[in-house]
Motif scaffolding. Sequence first.
Motif, mmCIF file in Angstrom:
data_model
loop_
_atom_site.group_PDB
_atom_site.id
_atom_site.type_symbol
_atom_site.label_atom_id
_atom_site.label_comp_id
_atom_site.label_asym_id
_atom_site.label_seq_id
_atom_site.Cartn_x
_atom_site.Cartn_y
_atom_site.Cartn_z
ATOM 1 N N UNK A 108 0.843 -1.201 0.000
ATOM 2 C CA UNK A 108 0.000 0.000 0.000
ATOM 3 C C UNK A 108 0.878 1.252 0.000
ATOM 4 N N UNK A 109 0.253 2.403 0.024
ATOM 5 C CA UNK A 109 0.985 3.676 -0.065
ATOM 6 C C UNK A 109 1.919 3.905 1.113
ATOM 7 N N UNK A 110 1.628 3.277 2.258
ATOM 8 C CA UNK A 110 2.480 3.416 3.436
ATOM 9 C C UNK A 110 3.584 2.359 3.485
ATOM 10 N N UNK A 111 3.592 1.457 2.521
ATOM 11 C CA UNK A 111 4.630 0.436 2.454
ATOM 12 C C UNK A 111 4.267 -0.883 3.104
ATOM 13 N N UNK A 112 3.040 -1.021 3.595
ATOM 14 C CA UNK A 112 2.613 -2.280 4.202
ATOM 15 C C UNK A 112 2.227 -3.293 3.129
ATOM 16 N N UNK A 113 2.527 -4.562 3.423
ATOM 17 C CA UNK A 113 2.174 -5.644 2.503
ATOM 18 C C UNK A 113 0.825 -6.240 2.881
ATOM 19 N N UNK A 114 0.049 -6.576 1.860
ATOM 20 C CA UNK A 114 -1.270 -7.161 2.020
ATOM 21 C C UNK A 114 -1.421 -8.307 1.038
ATOM 22 N N UNK A 115 -2.165 -9.331 1.441
ATOM 23 C CA UNK A 115 -2.600 -10.340 0.476
ATOM 24 C C UNK A 115 -3.855 -9.782 -0.177
ATOM 25 N N UNK A 116 -3.910 -9.860 -1.477
ATOM 26 C CA UNK A 116 -5.061 -9.388 -2.238
ATOM 27 C C UNK A 116 -5.792 -10.628 -2.753
ATOM 28 N N UNK A 117 -6.994 -10.830 -2.287
ATOM 29 C CA UNK A 117 -7.780 -12.018 -2.634
ATOM 30 C C UNK A 117 -9.023 -11.596 -3.407
ATOM 31 N N UNK A 118 -9.279 -12.248 -4.536
ATOM 32 C CA UNK A 118 -10.431 -11.922 -5.375
ATOM 33 C C UNK A 118 -11.406 -13.088 -5.416
ATOM 34 N N UNK A 119 -12.678 -12.782 -5.215
ATOM 35 C CA UNK A 119 -13.747 -13.779 -5.315
ATOM 36 C C UNK A 119 -14.830 -13.221 -6.230
ATOM 37 N N UNK A 120 -15.482 -14.111 -6.951
ATOM 38 C CA UNK A 120 -16.517 -13.729 -7.908
ATOM 39 C C UNK A 120 -17.832 -14.431 -7.564
ATOM 40 N N UNK A 121 -18.484 -14.033 -6.443
ATOM 41 C CA UNK A 121 -19.755 -14.680 -6.096
ATOM 42 C C UNK A 121 -20.833 -14.337 -7.121
ATOM 43 N N UNK A 122 -21.752 -15.280 -7.324
ATOM 44 C CA UNK A 122 -22.784 -15.068 -8.338
ATOM 45 C C UNK A 122 -23.998 -14.315 -7.795
ATOM 46 N N UNK A 123 -24.470 -14.704 -6.628
ATOM 47 C CA UNK A 123 -25.730 -14.168 -6.130
ATOM 48 C C UNK A 123 -25.566 -13.039 -5.106
ATOM 49 N N UNK A 124 -24.689 -13.252 -4.147
ATOM 50 C CA UNK A 124 -24.568 -12.266 -3.065
ATOM 51 C C UNK A 124 -23.139 -12.255 -2.545
ATOM 52 N N UNK A 125 -22.795 -11.152 -1.923
ATOM 53 C CA UNK A 125 -21.478 -11.053 -1.301
ATOM 54 C C UNK A 125 -21.453 -11.898 -0.031
ATOM 55 N N UNK A 126 -20.292 -12.405 0.295
ATOM 56 C CA UNK A 126 -20.138 -13.129 1.556
ATOM 57 C C UNK A 126 -20.193 -12.112 2.690
ATOM 58 N N UNK A 127 -20.716 -12.528 3.812
ATOM 59 C CA UNK A 127 -20.824 -11.641 4.969
ATOM 60 C C UNK A 127 -19.482 -11.522 5.666
ATOM 61 N N UNK A 128 -19.368 -10.515 6.533
ATOM 62 C CA UNK A 128 -18.136 -10.360 7.319
ATOM 63 C C UNK A 128 -17.854 -11.615 8.132
ATOM 64 N N UNK A 129 -18.906 -12.217 8.692
ATOM 65 C CA UNK A 129 -18.726 -13.437 9.483
ATOM 66 C C UNK A 129 -18.207 -14.570 8.613
ATOM 67 N N UNK A 130 -18.769 -14.726 7.414
ATOM 68 C CA UNK A 130 -18.288 -15.757 6.486
ATOM 69 C C UNK A 130 -16.799 -15.574 6.216
ATOM 70 N N UNK A 131 -16.413 -14.341 5.993
ATOM 71 C CA UNK A 131 -15.017 -14.049 5.659
ATOM 72 C C UNK A 131 -14.115 -14.293 6.860
ATOM 73 N N UNK A 132 -14.560 -13.872 8.052
ATOM 74 C CA UNK A 132 -13.766 -14.087 9.261
ATOM 75 C C UNK A 132 -13.521 -15.569 9.516
ATOM 76 N N UNK A 133 -14.467 -16.419 9.144
ATOM 77 C CA UNK A 133 -14.355 -17.862 9.369
ATOM 78 C C UNK A 133 -13.697 -18.603 8.208
ATOM 79 N N UNK A 134 -13.314 -17.891 7.168
ATOM 80 C CA UNK A 134 -12.693 -18.502 5.994
ATOM 81 C C UNK A 134 -11.252 -18.892 6.332
ATOM 82 N N UNK A 135 -11.020 -20.174 6.420
ATOM 83 C CA UNK A 135 -9.692 -20.664 6.788
ATOM 84 C C UNK A 135 -8.604 -20.318 5.789
ATOM 85 N N UNK A 136 -8.978 -20.126 4.538
ATOM 86 C CA UNK A 136 -7.988 -19.812 3.505
ATOM 87 C C UNK A 136 -7.221 -18.540 3.848
ATOM 88 N N UNK A 137 -7.895 -17.557 4.398
ATOM 89 C CA UNK A 137 -7.252 -16.277 4.693
ATOM 90 C C UNK A 137 -6.108 -16.458 5.688
#
Length: 174
Positions: A108-137
Motif C-alpha cells: 500500500x501507499x504506506x509500504x505495508x504488505x497485504x494479500x489481495x484475494x479476489x472472489x466472484x460470487x454469483x448471487x450475493x457477497x459473503x458476509x463479514x462473518x463468512x469471511x472471518x471464518x474462511x480458513x484460507x485467509x
Amino acid sequence: LGIVPKRLIRAPSIGACGHAAIAAYLRGEDWREAIERWFVEETSKRELFDEEIAEYREITELIAGIIPRYIDTYQDEFTPVLVEQRFEIPVKGMRLNLIGYWDAIVKDREGYLWILEHKFPKQRFRTDTDIELDGQIGIYQYAAHRLGYPVVGTIYNQLLARLPAVPKLNKDGS
C-alpha cells in the motif's frame, strides 16, 4: 442411454477468467488480451458444442464488463509485489507440504504488505462473518509470513459475477 453433453461449470470458469484479467492488469498487461487468451485456452482443450463455446464467450463478455469497474475502484491504490504466485511450505511433523496460490501480494501507499484475494460470487457477497471464518485467509497469511512476506492482513475483494440491471423506463419517460 443417459448420454448428455459435457456442461461448462460456470462459477469456476467466471473466477478463472476474472483472475486472468486481474492478474494481467496488476502486471501492467492488457487485461482484454488476457480474457481472450483464457477463452482460446479453455475452448481448445477439447471439442465443444456450439452452445458451450457460446457460454464461454458469455463469460468473457461478463468479465469484460466487470473489470473496468474494478480498475476504476483500485487504480493506483497498490503496487503489486507478487501476482498469481504459487507457494509451497513444509508442514511441521507431516510428510506433506502446504501448497496454494496467492492472487497477489501488494504494497500500500504506506509500504505495508497485504494479500489481495479476489472472489466472484454469483448471487450475493459473503458476509463479514463468512469471511472471518474462511480458513484460507489465515492459511495464506501464515504462508506469507513463513516465506518472508510480513503481510499485515488480507484485502478481500468480492466482484459480483453479474452486471447491474438496466433500469426500467419510468412512466414519465425518465
